[in-house]
Motif scaffolding. Structure first.
Motif, PDB file in Angstrom:
ATOM      1  N   SER A 140       0.957  -1.064   0.008  1.00 38.38           N
ATOM      2  CA  SER A 140       0.086  -0.114  -0.213  1.00 38.38           C
ATOM      3  C   SER A 140       0.885   1.011   0.091  1.00 38.38           C
ATOM      4  O   SER A 140       0.625   2.381  -0.645  1.00 38.38           O
ATOM      5  CB  SER A 140      -0.828   0.087   1.209  1.00 38.38           C
ATOM      6  OG  SER A 140      -1.718   1.261   1.265  1.00 38.38           O
ATOM      7  N   ILE A 141       2.089   1.130   0.690  1.00 40.04           N
ATOM      8  CA  ILE A 141       2.793   2.454   0.729  1.00 40.04           C
ATOM      9  C   ILE A 141       3.351   2.731  -0.741  1.00 40.04           C
ATOM     10  O   ILE A 141       3.596   3.642  -1.207  1.00 40.04           O
ATOM     11  CB  ILE A 141       4.104   2.193   1.872  1.00 40.04           C
ATOM     12  CG1 ILE A 141       3.364   2.156   3.204  1.00 40.04           C
ATOM     13  CG2 ILE A 141       5.270   3.127   1.752  1.00 40.04           C
ATOM     14  CD1 ILE A 141       4.553   1.968   4.448  1.00 40.04           C
TER      15      ILE A 141
ATOM     16  N   TRP B 135      -3.328   5.219   1.711  1.00 34.71           N
ATOM     17  CA  TRP B 135      -3.332   3.994   2.087  1.00 34.71           C
ATOM     18  C   TRP B 135      -4.154   3.366   1.040  1.00 34.71           C
ATOM     19  O   TRP B 135      -5.361   2.739   1.142  1.00 34.71           O
ATOM     20  CB  TRP B 135      -3.670   3.386   3.421  1.00 34.71           C
ATOM     21  CG  TRP B 135      -2.963   3.928   4.610  1.00 34.71           C
ATOM     22  CD1 TRP B 135      -3.342   4.853   5.504  1.00 34.71           C
ATOM     23  CD2 TRP B 135      -1.580   3.288   4.703  1.00 34.71           C
ATOM     24  NE1 TRP B 135      -2.313   5.168   6.306  1.00 34.71           N
ATOM     25  CE2 TRP B 135      -1.234   4.299   5.995  1.00 34.71           C
ATOM     26  CE3 TRP B 135      -0.747   2.331   4.340  1.00 34.71           C
ATOM     27  CZ2 TRP B 135      -0.003   3.778   6.570  1.00 34.71           C
ATOM     28  CZ3 TRP B 135       0.375   2.266   5.032  1.00 34.71           C
ATOM     29  CH2 TRP B 135       0.822   2.765   6.192  1.00 34.71           C
ATOM     30  N   PRO B 136      -3.839   3.319  -0.365  1.00 32.33           N
ATOM     31  CA  PRO B 136      -4.764   2.878  -1.606  1.00 32.33           C
ATOM     32  C   PRO B 136      -4.675   1.137  -1.250  1.00 32.33           C
ATOM     33  O   PRO B 136      -3.560   0.553  -1.079  1.00 32.33           O
ATOM     34  CB  PRO B 136      -4.021   3.153  -2.741  1.00 32.33           C
ATOM     35  CG  PRO B 136      -2.685   3.568  -2.068  1.00 32.33           C
ATOM     36  CD  PRO B 136      -2.777   4.122  -0.785  1.00 32.33           C
ATOM     37  N   GLY B 137      -5.787   0.776  -1.475  1.00 33.40           N
ATOM     38  CA  GLY B 137      -6.191  -0.803  -1.083  1.00 33.40           C
ATOM     39  C   GLY B 137      -5.948  -1.201   0.294  1.00 33.40           C
ATOM     40  O   GLY B 137      -6.209  -2.316   0.441  1.00 33.40           O
ATOM     41  N   ALA B 138      -5.871  -0.216   1.130  1.00 38.30           N
ATOM     42  CA  ALA B 138      -5.837  -0.551   2.608  1.00 38.30           C
ATOM     43  C   ALA B 138      -6.563   0.472   3.344  1.00 38.30           C
ATOM     44  O   ALA B 138      -5.915   1.022   4.297  1.00 38.30           O
ATOM     45  CB  ALA B 138      -4.351  -0.839   3.201  1.00 38.30           C
ATOM     46  N   PRO B 139      -7.839   0.703   3.104  1.00 38.56           N
ATOM     47  CA  PRO B 139      -8.600   1.716   3.906  1.00 38.56           C
ATOM     48  C   PRO B 139      -8.672   1.712   5.209  1.00 38.56           C
ATOM     49  O   PRO B 139      -8.931   2.752   5.831  1.00 38.56           O
ATOM     50  CB  PRO B 139      -9.986   1.768   3.010  1.00 38.56           C
ATOM     51  CG  PRO B 139     -10.180   0.313   2.665  1.00 38.56           C
ATOM     52  CD  PRO B 139      -8.588  -0.141   2.182  1.00 38.56           C
ATOM     53  N   GLU B 140      -8.584   0.653   5.805  1.00 38.48           N
ATOM     54  CA  GLU B 140      -8.710   0.519   7.220  1.00 38.48           C
ATOM     55  C   GLU B 140      -7.496   1.150   7.956  1.00 38.48           C
ATOM     56  O   GLU B 140      -7.512   1.287   9.274  1.00 38.48           O
ATOM     57  CB  GLU B 140      -8.586  -0.898   7.632  1.00 38.48           C
ATOM     58  CG  GLU B 140      -7.256  -1.707   7.774  1.00 38.48           C
ATOM     59  CD  GLU B 140      -6.873  -2.149   6.429  1.00 38.48           C
ATOM     60  OE1 GLU B 140      -7.583  -1.977   5.565  1.00 38.48           O
ATOM     61  OE2 GLU B 140      -5.828  -2.780   6.384  1.00 38.48           O
ATOM     62  N   LEU B 141      -6.565   1.161   7.385  1.00 37.11           N
ATOM     63  CA  LEU B 141      -5.367   1.972   8.069  1.00 37.11           C
ATOM     64  C   LEU B 141      -5.515   3.716   7.970  1.00 37.11           C
ATOM     65  O   LEU B 141      -4.836   4.287   8.570  1.00 37.11           O
ATOM     66  CB  LEU B 141      -3.966   1.707   7.021  1.00 37.11           C
ATOM     67  CG  LEU B 141      -3.802   0.207   7.177  1.00 37.11           C
ATOM     68  CD1 LEU B 141      -2.433   0.276   6.416  1.00 37.11           C
ATOM     69  CD2 LEU B 141      -3.226  -0.119   8.827  1.00 37.11           C
TER      70      LEU B 141
END
Lengths: 157, 142
Positions: A140-141, B135-141
């Motif tokens: 994601s980073i 946080w693309p693809g990991a919105p919970e972050l």
């Protein structure tokens, strides 16, 4: 921000959910290697700290760039916040401030080069990570870095 | 979830993405909105190649690739260019999320491929009117 993942990283230095190695046929019982991700996290933290120092230097050299670079700086600060908890304080890097020419195009080029290098280093970390959860965070980073670099490249100078 | 399960999940998502891209492209005028048409065409081609690669990876793992459904339900009646663009943007956001799950469940060449595709989907969102995220693809972050 990032608490869902920061906690396991802090507590166990990535002792989480290692994926199976490569694609395995159904029914395979291969046992994954023990995860050893502290070095991976430390390397990415150092890369993020270096990239942030370049952003700060560019903003100081060319103040009119500050607003334009703020989103990528904020993103990297959030990235660093999630990962830094897994690195001992003594190992947190404090890179020397780089020199960035006080001209807008040169400063932007320095930032683009820095972000491209960061993307490569984060990708390497993602591919090396034993922990699947850590690999996902690093992916994601990497995606965020690619987005911000693309945005910087397409914005009118 | 195993690597194979994750591959099959992404493949099923890609079937839906490809179908939706096809519908969006068919409703887009190459003359009236050439930039959108080009973005949708490039997206369709990328997802088609992605679907094909996923089939290969699933077969290499000794399984039968998940089949596409005859049709997929679209949200609302998408006719205007901003709606079409927004729908494509949603596809890429969801694809990045799905591919990041595959990154977590794989290693080696499969992880590298999933990482490359997730990065592409994230970057392509900018071509579809999206903006860079933390946080693309990991919105919970977030």
């Amino acid at each position: 921000m990032g608490s869902a993942l920061a906690a396991p990283l802090v507590l166990s230095a990535c002792d989480i959910d290692p994926p199976a190695r490569e694609v395995e046929p159904q029914g395979s019982t291969a046992t994954p290697e023990p995860p050893e991700d502290a070095a991976v996290v430390a390397a990415v933290v150092a890369s993020l700290a270096r990239a942030i120092s370049v952003l700060e230097a560019a903003s100081l050299s060319v103040p009119t760039l500050g607003q334009r670079l703020e989103p990528v700086g904020a993103a990297h600060a959030a990235h660093l916040e999630v990962l830094a908890g897994a690195v001992p304080d003594a190992d947190l890097p404090t890179p020397a401030p780089p020199t960035v020419a006080p001209r807008i195009l040169r400063a932007l080029n320095a930032v683009r080069r820095s972000e491209t290098r960061l993307l490569r280093e984060v990708r390497d970390g993602c591919l090396d990570a034993s922990s699947g959860d850590l690999a996902r965070v690093l992916a994601s980073i990497a995606a965020s870095t690619a987005q911000h670099t693309a945005a910087l490249s397409t914005e009118v100078t | 979830m195993s690597t194979l399960d994750a591959l099959q999940t992404v493949l099923a998502d890609e079937h839906a993405a490809l179908y939706t891209y096809g519908v969006l492209g068919a409703r887009t005028s190459q003359t009236a909105t050439p930039a959108l048409y080009a973005a949708l065409t490039a997206g369709y081609r990328r997802h088609r190649a992605r679907r094909d690669q996923l089939r290969i990876l699933v077969e290499a793992a000794g399984a039968e690739p998940a089949a596409a459904a005859p049709a997929y339900e679209l949200d609302g009646r998408l006719l205007r260019p901003p709606q079409l663009q927004a729908a494509a943007l949603t596809i890429e956001a969801e694809s990045a999320q799905s591919l990041l799950a595959l990154v977590a469940q794989s290693s080696g060449d499969v992880r590298e491929w999933a990482l490359t595709e997730a990065t592409w989907s994230a970057s392509w969102q900018l071509e579809l009117g999206g903006s860079a995220q933390t946080w693309p693809g990991a919105p919970e972050l977030d």
